[in-house]
Write an enzyme that holds these catalytic residues in place. Structure first.
Site, PDB file in Angstrom:
ATOM      1  CB  SER A  84      -0.942  -0.027   1.195  1.00 51.90           C
ATOM      2  OG  SER A  84      -0.190  -0.022   2.360  1.00 51.90           O
ATOM      3  CD  GLU A 115      -0.747   7.823 -11.379  1.00 58.66           C
ATOM      4  OE1 GLU A 115      -1.397   7.008 -10.692  1.00 58.66           O
ATOM      5  OE2 GLU A 115       0.263   7.517 -12.032  1.00 58.66           O
ATOM      6  CE  LYS A 117      -4.530   6.681  -1.340  1.00 60.38           C
ATOM      7  NZ  LYS A 117      -5.765   6.008  -1.031  1.00 60.38           N
ATOM      8  NE  ARG A 138      -2.789  -3.945  -0.605  1.00 61.33           N
ATOM      9  CZ  ARG A 138      -2.728  -3.957   0.721  1.00 61.33           C
ATOM     10  NH1 ARG A 138      -3.798  -4.216   1.419  1.00 61.33           N
ATOM     11  NH2 ARG A 138      -1.592  -3.692   1.340  1.00 61.33           N
ATOM     12  CE  LYS A 291       1.304   6.012  -8.667  1.00 65.22           C
ATOM     13  NZ  LYS A 291       0.471   5.230  -9.568  1.00 65.22           N
ATOM     14  CB  CYS A 409     -42.430   7.470  20.854  1.00 64.08           C
ATOM     15  SG  CYS A 409     -42.436   7.652  19.058  1.00 64.08           S
ATOM     16  CB  CYS A 412     -46.911   7.527  18.891  1.00 64.77           C
ATOM     17  SG  CYS A 412     -45.847   6.469  19.881  1.00 64.77           S
ATOM     18  CB  CYS A 427     -41.278   4.117  19.804  1.00 64.30           C
ATOM     19  SG  CYS A 427     -43.058   4.045  19.568  1.00 64.30           S
ATOM     20  CB  CYS A 432     -45.401   4.703  16.612  1.00 63.26           C
ATOM     21  SG  CYS A 432     -44.321   6.094  16.323  1.00 63.26           S
TER      22      CYS A 432
END
Ligand code: IVH
Length: 670
Positions: A84, A115, A117, A138, A291, A409, A412, A427, A432
């Protein structure tokens, strides 16, 4: 039988032509022929390959879809290993990397390639004499999964390299990803099928590459760019830039946004430019990669255990914004879970304006100590929903109060509670209104009762006007009641009523899915409807009956039983029945015999006396299964004109191959 020369020439010409159009469409985004004309080329090639199986090469564009689902992927070794990149987050760190490289190679004349990524999934592709022979993930860097069949479905990757001067063997590496648009489509499909949406494009790309069914992979429109030469026999390049340039001529997709420069200042300026423009791209990037261009320099710089020294990732900070938290509200989901949500002073972030961010759950609010009135930092890390990452306590005004989950709640007013081992408050009131709205919306969605015209806005009104409390109430709606709602003309009321009326004839599987039983998605609903001929039978099924279905485990079985034990559910189902909603397997779902029990059919090529759908329905009606791809489970392949690789594979596996007439005879239809 020798293949006639004209057939061979025509097949070669078709392959070249299709490959060219694939590149124009997928790499250059500049198609020059219609989809129809393209399909005609594909069809002609498939016909030729069916007539002359010797012509069916592994790199043929007809191999794009298909390929058998496999249970597990074979291991794929990586030589050289897939390393990586070292990450940095500042220009200073990039300059320090440059200094280190210059110390290691005193006096070297560096050029840099810069570049994008892409935030995707790394893969390795191997071409032998120009033909794609392996695609691999990979994995741990030394060994990944062989996902060649899935890779073949990615249309921007050539199955055969273009041009004459081909290396004997070439291994390249690149990044596979879903564009934001393809990602949104995947999530829409996930939701239509009652599955969880993916949190971000990266997760969904990774999940897609690991699917066992290449046809499902093909449907998701993955894309990819090649960014690294891993190894080549019979061809050498002096520099990374030259290799990328060649990859382009070979037909490999290479990201056009790159820079070759002699100065680090220009390289850094290019990075800064893309940091500002990242939202203009159709896909997510999480930084830039720098790079050193010369491949001999790269080789001499070598690698640490984890990453090569020639390259470095310059990561963008995750876009953040600071704004005021106006209020913490609590949302109620379909299953009654209460989620605290930050309502914000609207602020631009990552290309859109953000007015809400998730706080996940009670523990998270307390960890952050987020309070109404606070200044907060929010972040959008590729995720669909932004999140609050920090409270700027120094800017907290006087008089704020710590957040408390509501004991009732918010939708409701019934008591809410947090179970001992859970982070979530719930709830538990099935009536509800917040839950009711989710349930009705789900009931109407495409894979369920397919009641078009009833979207979220209408459901809100229907529930708030108390016209609808359960899905069964939809069937009692009248024209005048609908027309009295906001933004509802007579014409649209008529359309809604027509869509509701039509839903009475939906198949049993659609109804089972529409009920919104926990863990029962489209696929399980189909299996259940295949086993139980009526909803009554399903409601009476024992755990053992349910678990007799291969894909239904104890957890799903328990959820189904618990669902139908609820008195309000039973009452609602009774009302659906009275309203005339279909509760039985429809003829097309109905097994009329078990003559095909245990048999799996695959249809390929054209059929003359029936459509493929009808043929598959016929197989199911006789207790058999129909599949899209040939696998070791397949028992019969029915091949018509234009049959291609599936037929070849069936031959290779020694399966029973029938033509349409023989199939009709076997199925007893004259
Ligand atoms: S060069 C030794 N170039 O970023 C690896 N990687 O940890 C050489 N990535 O998963 C990789 N865009 O697949 C390179 N233009 C690009 C890239 C890129 C995305 C991925 C790579 C890897 C991760 C780096």
């Amino acid at each position: 039988m020798a293949v006639p020369r004209v057939a061979r020439l025509r097949a070669d010409a078709l392959r070249a032509e299709i490959t060219r159009h694939d590149a124009l469409y997928h790499v250059d985004a500049r198609p020059v022929i219609s989809d129809r004309a393209y399909d005609r080329l594909q069809r002609e090639l498939a016909d030729l390959e069916a007539a002359h199986p010797e012509l069916a090469t592994p790199d043929s564009p007809t191999r794009r879809v298909g390929g058998a689902p496999t249970k597990r992927f074979a291991p794929a070794a990586h030589e050289p290993p897939m390393l990586s990149l070292d990450n940095t987050y500042s220009a200073e760190e990039v300059r320090a990397w440059d200094e280190r490289c210059r110390k290691l190679l005193p006096g070297a004349d560096f050029r840099y390639v810069v570049e994008l990524k892409i935030d995707g999934v790394a893969v390795s592709l191997t071409y032998e004499r120009g033909v794609l022979v392996r695609g691999a993930t990979r994995g741990d860097g030394a060994r990944g999964d062989d996902i060649t069949n899935n890779i073949r479905t990615i249309r921007s990757l050539p199955l055969r390299l273009a041009g004459r001067d081909l290396p004997d063997r070439l291994e390249v590496r690149g990044e596979m990803f879903l564009s934001r648009e393809a990602f949104a489509a995947v999530n829409r499909a996930q939701e239509d099928e009652g599955e969880e949406p993916f949190a971000n494009p990266r997760n969904s790309a990774a999940g897609t590459l690991k699917l066992q069914d290449p046809a499902a992979v093909a449907a998701r429109r993955l894309d990819g760019y090649i960014h690294t030469l891993a190894s080549a026999d019979g061809r050498a390049w002096p520099s990374h830039a030259a290799a990328l340039e060649s990859f382009g001529t070979l037909g490999l997709p290479v990201n056009p946004h790159r820079l070759l420069t002699r100065t680090l200042d220009e390289a850094l300026a290019f990075c800064a430019r893309w940091e500002n423009q990242r939202e203009d791209l159709p896909y997510d990037i999480d930084g830039m990669v720098l790079k050193i261009d010369d491949l001999e320099h790269q080789r001499r710089l070598g690698a640490t255990a984890k990453s090569p020294r020639y390259a470095i990732a310059f990561k963008f900070p995750t876009p953040q914004a600071t704004t005021r938290l106006r209020e913490i509200t609590v949302q109620v989901g379909r299953t009654g879970v209460l989620t605290p949500v930050a309502n914000l002073e609207p602020v631009p972030l990552g290309g859109s304006t953000i007015a809400r961010a998730t706080l996940h759950n009670e523990d998270e609010v307390h960890r952050l100590d987020a309070r109404a009135g606070d200044t907060v930092r929010i972040e959008k890390g590729g995720e669909v929903i932004p999140k609050v990452v920090e409270v700027v306590t120094a800017r907290r005004p006087a008089g704020t109060k710590p957040f408390r989950m509501p004991l009732h709640c918010p939708a409701c007013g019934e008591p809410a509670a947090r179970a001992r081992d859970e982070v979530a408050w719930r709830c538990d009131n099935p009536e509800c209104p917040a839950q009711v709205k989710h349930r009705i919306t789900h009931f109407c969605r495409r894979g369920a009762m397919a009641i078009d015209h009833v979207g979220e806005a209408l459901v809100d009104q229907l529930v708030e006007a108390r016209l609808v409390r359960t899905p069964a109430d939809l069937y009692t709606l009248t024209g005048p009641a609908l027309a009295a709602l906001d933004r509802m003309a007579d014409k649209s009321a008529e359309n809604v009523l027509a869509a509701i009326a039509a839903s009475r004839r939906r198949p049993l599987a659609a109804l089972v899915f529409a009920l919104g039983i926990r863990h029962v998605g489209v696929r399980s609903a189909e299996l259940l409807a295949g086993k139980f001929a009526t909803l009554d039978l399903l409601m009476k099924a024992s755990a053992a009956d349910l678990e007799a279905i291969h894909e239904i485990g104890p957890e799903v079985a328990a959820a189904i039983r618990a669902f139908f034990r609820q008195a309000p559910v039973r009452a609602m189902v009774a009302r659906l029945k009275t309203a005339g909603v279909n509760m039985k397997r429809l003829e097309e779902e109905e097994p009329v015999s078990d003559a095909f029990a245990g048999k799996t059919f695959v249809f390929t090529g054209e059929m003359e006396t029936m459509t493929r759908r009808e043929a598959e329905a016929l197989v199911r009606s006789m207790g058999g299964a129909a599949a899209g791809a040939v696998s070791p489970k397949t028992t019969h392949v029915v091949a018509g004109p234009g049959a291609g690789t599936k037929l070849n594979r069936a031959r290779a596996l020694g399966l029973t191959i029938l033509d349409e007439a023989a199939f009709r005879k076997l199925a007893g239809v004259s």
